[in-house]
Design a protein around this motif. Structure first.
Motif, PDB file in Angstrom:
ATOM      1  N   UNK A  59       0.799  -1.228   0.000  1.00 37.32           N
ATOM      2  CA  UNK A  59       0.000   0.000   0.000  1.00 37.32           C
ATOM      3  C   UNK A  59       0.831   1.278   0.000  1.00 37.32           C
ATOM      4  N   UNK A  60       2.054   1.232   0.540  1.00 36.97           N
ATOM      5  CA  UNK A  60       2.866   2.448   0.574  1.00 36.97           C
ATOM      6  C   UNK A  60       4.346   2.110   0.734  1.00 36.97           C
ATOM      7  N   UNK A  61       5.183   3.047   0.310  1.00 42.15           N
ATOM      8  CA  UNK A  61       6.626   2.881   0.473  1.00 42.15           C
ATOM      9  C   UNK A  61       6.997   2.831   1.955  1.00 42.15           C
ATOM     10  N   UNK A  62       6.297   3.606   2.766  1.00 41.70           N
ATOM     11  CA  UNK A  62       6.568   3.611   4.201  1.00 41.70           C
ATOM     12  C   UNK A  62       6.295   2.263   4.842  1.00 41.70           C
ATOM     13  N   UNK A  63       5.162   1.660   4.491  1.00 39.22           N
ATOM     14  CA  UNK A  63       4.837   0.330   5.010  1.00 39.22           C
ATOM     15  C   UNK A  63       5.851  -0.701   4.537  1.00 39.22           C
ATOM     16  N   UNK A  64       6.240  -0.607   3.278  1.00 33.29           N
ATOM     17  CA  UNK A  64       7.232  -1.540   2.748  1.00 33.29           C
ATOM     18  C   UNK A  64       8.549  -1.396   3.505  1.00 33.29           C
ATOM     19  N   UNK A  65       8.950  -0.163   3.775  1.00 33.40           N
ATOM     20  CA  UNK A  65      10.192   0.070   4.515  1.00 33.40           C
ATOM     21  C   UNK A  65      10.117  -0.529   5.920  1.00 33.40           C
ATOM     22  N   UNK A  66       8.970  -0.392   6.566  1.00 28.64           N
ATOM     23  CA  UNK A  66       8.790  -0.954   7.910  1.00 28.64           C
ATOM     24  C   UNK A  66       8.891  -2.474   7.864  1.00 28.64           C
ATOM     25  N   UNK A  67       8.242  -3.082   6.883  1.00 26.40           N
ATOM     26  CA  UNK A  67       8.284  -4.542   6.758  1.00 26.40           C
ATOM     27  C   UNK A  67       9.710  -5.013   6.489  1.00 26.40           C
ATOM     28  N   UNK A  68      10.416  -4.342   5.581  1.00 19.66           N
ATOM     29  CA  UNK A  68      11.795  -4.740   5.263  1.00 19.66           C
ATOM     30  C   UNK A  68      12.704  -4.578   6.479  1.00 19.66           C
ATOM     31  N   UNK A  69      12.527  -3.505   7.221  1.00 19.20           N
ATOM     32  CA  UNK A  69      13.340  -3.303   8.425  1.00 19.20           C
ATOM     33  C   UNK A  69      13.020  -4.367   9.471  1.00 19.20           C
ATOM     34  N   UNK A  70      11.747  -4.690   9.624  1.00 15.45           N
ATOM     35  CA  UNK A  70      11.334  -5.734  10.569  1.00 15.45           C
ATOM     36  C   UNK A  70      11.954  -7.079  10.168  1.00 15.45           C
ATOM     37  N   UNK A  71      11.955  -7.372   8.880  1.00 13.49           N
ATOM     38  CA  UNK A  71      12.588  -8.607   8.409  1.00 13.49           C
ATOM     39  C   UNK A  71      14.081  -8.607   8.711  1.00 13.49           C
ATOM     40  N   UNK A  72      14.728  -7.489   8.446  1.00  9.07           N
ATOM     41  CA  UNK A  72      16.169  -7.386   8.696  1.00  9.07           C
ATOM     42  C   UNK A  72      16.485  -7.648  10.170  1.00  9.07           C
ATOM     43  N   UNK A  73      15.712  -7.041  11.047  1.00  8.90           N
ATOM     44  CA  UNK A  73      15.928  -7.217  12.483  1.00  8.90           C
ATOM     45  C   UNK A  73      15.685  -8.665  12.896  1.00  8.90           C
ATOM     46  N   UNK A  74      14.605  -9.249  12.423  1.00 12.02           N
ATOM     47  CA  UNK A  74      14.228 -10.590  12.865  1.00 12.02           C
ATOM     48  C   UNK A  74      15.044 -11.703  12.218  1.00 12.02           C
ATOM     49  N   UNK A  75      15.566 -11.474  11.041  1.00 14.21           N
ATOM     50  CA  UNK A  75      16.441 -12.478  10.425  1.00 14.21           C
ATOM     51  C   UNK A  75      17.775 -12.569  11.158  1.00 14.21           C
ATOM     52  N   UNK A  76      18.113 -11.540  11.907  1.00  9.32           N
ATOM     53  CA  UNK A  76      19.341 -11.552  12.695  1.00  9.32           C
ATOM     54  C   UNK A  76      19.124 -11.972  14.139  1.00  9.32           C
ATOM     55  N   UNK A  77      17.973 -12.552  14.432  1.00 11.93           N
ATOM     56  CA  UNK A  77      17.658 -12.961  15.804  1.00 11.93           C
ATOM     57  C   UNK A  77      18.564 -14.115  16.242  1.00 11.93           C
ATOM     58  N   UNK A  78      18.820 -14.217  17.546  1.00 10.56           N
ATOM     59  CA  UNK A  78      19.618 -15.337  18.048  1.00 10.56           C
ATOM     60  C   UNK A  78      18.915 -16.671  17.798  1.00 10.56           C
ATOM     61  N   UNK A  79      19.674 -17.733  17.768  1.00 12.86           N
ATOM     62  CA  UNK A  79      19.119 -19.052  17.415  1.00 12.86           C
ATOM     63  C   UNK A  79      18.025 -19.518  18.369  1.00 12.86           C
ATOM     64  N   UNK A  80      18.089 -19.139  19.636  1.00 11.34           N
ATOM     65  CA  UNK A  80      17.035 -19.579  20.566  1.00 11.34           C
ATOM     66  C   UNK A  80      15.700 -18.870  20.289  1.00 11.34           C
ATOM     67  N   UNK A  81      15.715 -17.840  19.449  1.00 10.58           N
ATOM     68  CA  UNK A  81      14.484 -17.176  19.020  1.00 10.58           C
ATOM     69  C   UNK A  81      14.185 -17.539  17.567  1.00 10.58           C
ATOM     70  N   UNK A  82      14.295 -18.809  17.272  1.00  5.19           N
ATOM     71  CA  UNK A  82      14.194 -19.303  15.896  1.00  5.19           C
ATOM     72  C   UNK A  82      12.834 -19.020  15.259  1.00  5.19           C
ATOM     73  N   UNK A  83      11.798 -18.850  16.053  1.00  6.97           N
ATOM     74  CA  UNK A  83      10.479 -18.577  15.473  1.00  6.97           C
ATOM     75  C   UNK A  83      10.457 -17.228  14.746  1.00  6.97           C
ATOM     76  N   UNK A  84      11.250 -16.271  15.234  1.00  5.48           N
ATOM     77  CA  UNK A  84      11.350 -14.975  14.558  1.00  5.48           C
ATOM     78  C   UNK A  84      11.967 -15.148  13.173  1.00  5.48           C
ATOM     79  N   UNK A  85      13.021 -15.955  13.099  1.00  9.12           N
ATOM     80  CA  UNK A  85      13.682 -16.221  11.815  1.00  9.12           C
ATOM     81  C   UNK A  85      12.739 -17.002  10.906  1.00  9.12           C
ATOM     82  N   UNK A  86      12.090 -17.997  11.456  1.00 12.86           N
ATOM     83  CA  UNK A  86      11.152 -18.836  10.695  1.00 12.86           C
ATOM     84  C   UNK A  86      10.013 -17.998  10.106  1.00 12.86           C
TER      85      UNK A  86
END
Length: 94
Positions: A59-86
């Motif tokens: 719907x918007x560039x701002x929403x896309x940026x938020x989603x991409x940033x959220x993905x970036x943060x969660x893909x770098x989660x520690x292994x014991x928080x594997x559900x975030x990566x999953x």
């Protein structure tokens, strides 16, 4: 090609402005959907939540940026928080 570069530049600029809590100023509906995808106690990622995030991100560039940033943060989660990566990988697969 030029317009895609402009979109990526705007998304990158918006994402780089994020602080430690990338969802702090986020739309509540988008925040709830992202949290369902990446912060659930269950390993099953609801398809309707994935679809909701994709719809809201489109719907918007701002929403896309938020989603991409959220993905970036969660893909770098520690292994014991594997559900975030999953959850993030499931969203990327969409």
């Amino acid at each position: 090609q030029g317009s895609m570069r402009q979109v990526f530049a705007r998304v990158k600029a918006a994402a780089s402005n994020g602080g430690p809590d990338e969802l702090a100023d986020c739309d509540p509906v988008l925040r709830a959907a992202l949290q369902q995808v990446t912060c659930s106690d269950c390993a099953v990622v609801p398809v309707q939540d994935l679809d909701q995030v994709v719809k809201l991100a489109s719907e918007s560039d701002g929403n896309l940026a938020i989603v991409l940033r959220h993905l970036e943060v969660n893909l770098g989660a520690p292994t014991h928080e594997w559900r975030r990566v999953h959850g993030s990988l499931n969203l990327l697969d969409r």
